[in-house]
Design a protein around this motif. Structure first.
Motif, PDB file in Angstrom:
ATOM      1  N   ARG A 166      44.333   2.353  24.659  1.00 31.25           N
ATOM      2  CA  ARG A 166      43.779   3.445  25.477  1.00 31.25           C
ATOM      3  C   ARG A 166      42.814   2.829  26.475  1.00 31.25           C
ATOM      4  N   CYS A 501      44.709   5.970  30.462  1.00 26.45           N
ATOM      5  CA  CYS A 501      46.087   5.556  30.181  1.00 26.45           C
ATOM      6  C   CYS A 501      46.227   5.260  28.700  1.00 26.45           C
ATOM      7  N   GLU A 502      47.239   5.860  28.091  1.00 25.15           N
ATOM      8  CA  GLU A 502      47.545   5.509  26.699  1.00 25.15           C
ATOM      9  C   GLU A 502      48.901   4.818  26.677  1.00 25.15           C
ATOM     10  N   ARG A 507      56.086   4.185  25.727  1.00 25.18           N
ATOM     11  CA  ARG A 507      55.696   5.222  26.661  1.00 25.18           C
ATOM     12  C   ARG A 507      54.258   5.020  27.141  1.00 25.18           C
ATOM     13  N   THR A 509      51.220   7.384  28.775  1.00 27.94           N
ATOM     14  CA  THR A 509      50.743   8.712  29.146  1.00 27.94           C
ATOM     15  C   THR A 509      49.434   8.537  29.899  1.00 27.94           C
ATOM     16  N   THR A 510      49.350   9.070  31.106  1.00 27.41           N
ATOM     17  CA  THR A 510      48.113   8.983  31.885  1.00 27.41           C
ATOM     18  C   THR A 510      47.550  10.381  32.086  1.00 27.41           C
ATOM     19  N   THR A 511      46.291  10.550  31.725  1.00 25.47           N
ATOM     20  CA  THR A 511      45.628  11.845  31.854  1.00 25.47           C
ATOM     21  C   THR A 511      44.524  11.739  32.900  1.00 25.47           C
ATOM     22  N   ARG A 530      48.600  15.551  33.738  1.00 29.43           N
ATOM     23  CA  ARG A 530      48.996  14.496  32.799  1.00 29.43           C
ATOM     24  C   ARG A 530      50.397  14.021  33.185  1.00 29.43           C
ATOM     25  N   ALA A 532      53.744  11.078  32.358  1.00 26.96           N
ATOM     26  CA  ALA A 532      54.382  10.206  31.378  1.00 26.96           C
ATOM     27  C   ALA A 532      55.330   9.246  32.077  1.00 26.96           C
ATOM     28  N   GLN A 534      58.340   6.413  30.757  1.00 26.57           N
ATOM     29  CA  GLN A 534      59.039   5.761  29.653  1.00 26.57           C
ATOM     30  C   GLN A 534      59.181   4.275  29.964  1.00 26.57           C
ATOM     31  N   ASP A 543      53.777  15.541  32.780  1.00 25.46           N
ATOM     32  CA  ASP A 543      53.936  15.724  31.337  1.00 25.46           C
ATOM     33  C   ASP A 543      53.559  17.161  30.960  1.00 25.46           C
TER      34      ASP A 543
END
Ligand code: FE
Ligand code: CA
Length: 543
Positions: A166, A501-502, A507, A509-511, A530, A532, A534, A543
């Motif tokens: 993260r 960013c996770e 994958r 995922t950016t929030t 948010r 995503a 892949q 997302d």
């Protein structure tokens, strides 16, 4: 004999070039944690400390799988000890401790170093021998004073599988433009690391409609830069964020001067006779305040450069999950092109009217860093994270035929940008994710193999972050600009905050997190959007 003559920094009494070289050599010695004997530490009790010497807090950074840099800087109420000029103030011995637990019952590493007056009483300790992929606590002790406790972590071992990273990205925290509520909220989100992408300080004396006041001075000399960093670090939310996890850092222009370009000054502030001397002082102050390794100073140490030249670019691997490539697009760039004759700093321009625009000789990173990037781009992590200071994709501000671009960003260096995207393809970079800042707006989109060809394939994704506080122009033309630049899928030119960013093996995922009111320290926060991605597909999806 005065204490300072007992230390290797006594050579600082030599003028100019020799002075700086001795200073840089001392920084390397000190960070390496040589024993007390080698440093001739003054005996305990000889140095009188100010009442709260750790008021600027603690920080950590540049994590590896087996170690991390610990930072603090001693400060006194009048800036320095008893009002003495730094070089007349004594060096101060500082102990440090790293523990597995918050109560320091299980100390795993400890040692002693010097807070050198010549380095603003900053302390950089490069801890080694830690276990991979775990959290630690650390603190400093000087005289009877004890620092706040910091928390930091090592990265997973090279090649080791890692389930999750993260990583927060942020930039542009102009003091006068707001409070640092964003940092308070990010700390509650407990990221593994913060990637700071530039404009840590601003050099301006103030701002119209300022939310917070500075000392009212143009920042141009070492003492001014030190004071400005100390002001920013006095903020409890920023200080707490530094104490919560390691930071990785690059910089942009305001750490020195608005719109400076390599060795050419920008256009802000009273004229300075010797810009390179100013730049060297700014670079020294940046080093003094950032949790970075002493080897960022190594080029100046080897005598290749007059004054300070810092090696900010570098690569850190998070096991096999991510390779984080840090770029420095400011220090080695060619001056901006296509502006009005004689104008320093940035300009908007029409590329059709500027033959110099596409000149392949012009570089954003400089030849040496471009060459280094070829190797860095072949990194082995599942995700290749490229942290750099500004927006990578083109942003044409003129609707319809013709272009209006801004020459301070990558749009002013299209051949260099093409070499960067070429390198990503040549090196088959794994899932490139470009992170940036500078523009004070959130931009999300695709990195194209060739931006000049709208049908070109995407080779990666881009998240350019908004600012922590620095102002932007507002939403009036955002939809129009998105339509004009379809490699981007999302933009917001109003909200302030950070991105998180996770990364997992499959994958990203950016929030995008934004504060309700940047003018309030107690502002709430919310999610703006948010996205995503892949692994294996250079496609960013809402997302
Ligand atoms: Fe900025
Ligand atoms: Ca256009």
């Amino acid at each position: 004999m005065p204490l300072r003559h007992a230390s290797p920094l006594a050579r600082l009494t030599e003028p100019h070039h020799g002075e700086r070289r001795a200073l840089l050599r001392a920084a390397v010695l000190l960070a390496g944690g040589l024993g007390a004997g080698a440093l001739h530490l003054p005996a305990r009790g000889q140095v009188r400390l100010p009442p709260n010497p750790f008021a600027l807090g603690v920080a950590s950074g540049s994590p590896r799988h087996d170690g991390v840099v610990l930072w603090t800087r001693l400060s006194g109420p009048r800036g320095f000890f008893g009002g003495l000029e730094p070089l007349d103030a004594p060096d101060v011995p500082v102990r440090w401790e790293v523990a597995e637990d918050e109560r320091f019952a299980r100390i795993v590493r400890s040692g002693q170093t010097l807070a050198a007056a010549a380095l603003g009483h900053s302390v950089h300790v490069e801890v080694e021998g830690l276990a991979p992929d775990r959290w630690y606590f650390y603190r400093f002790l000087a005289g009877d004073a004890r620092s706040p406790t910091g928390r930091t972590r090592t990265f997973p071992a090279p090649g080791a599988a890692a389930a999750r990273l993260r990583l927060a990205y942020a930039s542009c925290q102009r003091w006068e433009h707001g409070h640092f509520a964003a940092w308070r909220h990010l700390r509650e989100e407990d990221p593994d690391a913060v990637l700071f992408l530039g404009d840590y300080i601003y050099e301006y004396p103030g701002a119209s409609g300022a939310v917070r006041a500075t000392d009212g001075r143009w920042v141009q000399a070492l003492a001014d830069y030190r004071q400005r960093y100390a002001l920013y670090r006095s903020d409890p939310a920023l200080q707490a964020m530094h104490a919560a996890c390691p930071w990785l850092l690059t910089w942009d222009d305001h750490e020195v001067q608005n719109d400076y370009a390599g060795e050419q000054p920008g256009d802000s502030g009273p004229p300075v006779a010797d810009f390179l001397a100013q730049r060297a002082q700014a670079y020294q102050a940046w080093y003094e305040h950032m949790p970075v390794r002493a080897n960022v100073l190594v080029r100046a140490l080897s005598g290749l450069a007059e004054g300070a030249a810092l090696r900010v670019h570098g690569r850190l691997d998070f096991g096999s999950l991510a390779s984080i490539v840090l770029l420095d697009p400011r220090q080695h760039r060619h001056p901006q092109a296509c502006g009005p004759a004689g104008k320093l700093g940035s300009s908007y321009f029409d590329p059709a009217a500027c033959p110099a625009w596409g000149d392949p000789a012009r570089s954003m990173l400089g030849a040496e860093q471009e060459q280094w990037f070829e190797q860095a781009a072949s990194a082995t992590g599942t995700w290749t994270v490229i942290g750099q200071s500004t927006l990578l994709g083109p942003r044409d501000l003129r609707p319809g035929p013709g272009q209006r671009l801004w020459n301070d960003g990558w749009d002013g260096y299209p051949a260099a940008r093409r070499r960067l995207t070429d390198a990503l393809q040549r090196q088959r970079s794994s899932n490139p994710v470009v992170l940036g800042g500078d523009v004070h707006e959130n931009w999300v989109g695709h990195v194209l193999a060739d931006y000049a060809d709208p049908r070109s394939a995407a080779v990666g994704v881009e998240f350019c972050g908004t600012s922590i506080t620095s102002r932007s122009g507002g939403q009036a033309r955002t939809a129009e600009r998105l339509a004009e630049n379809p490699h981007f899928v999302f933009a917001d030119a109003e909200r302030k905050g950070y991105g998180l960013c996770e990364f997992t093996p499959g994958r990203l995922t950016t929030t995008l997190r934004v504060v309700d009111d940047v003018r309030r320290a107690d502002s709430g926060i919310s999610t703006l959007a948010r996205f995503a991605v892949q692994a294996g597909r250079a496609e960013v999806l809402r997302d």
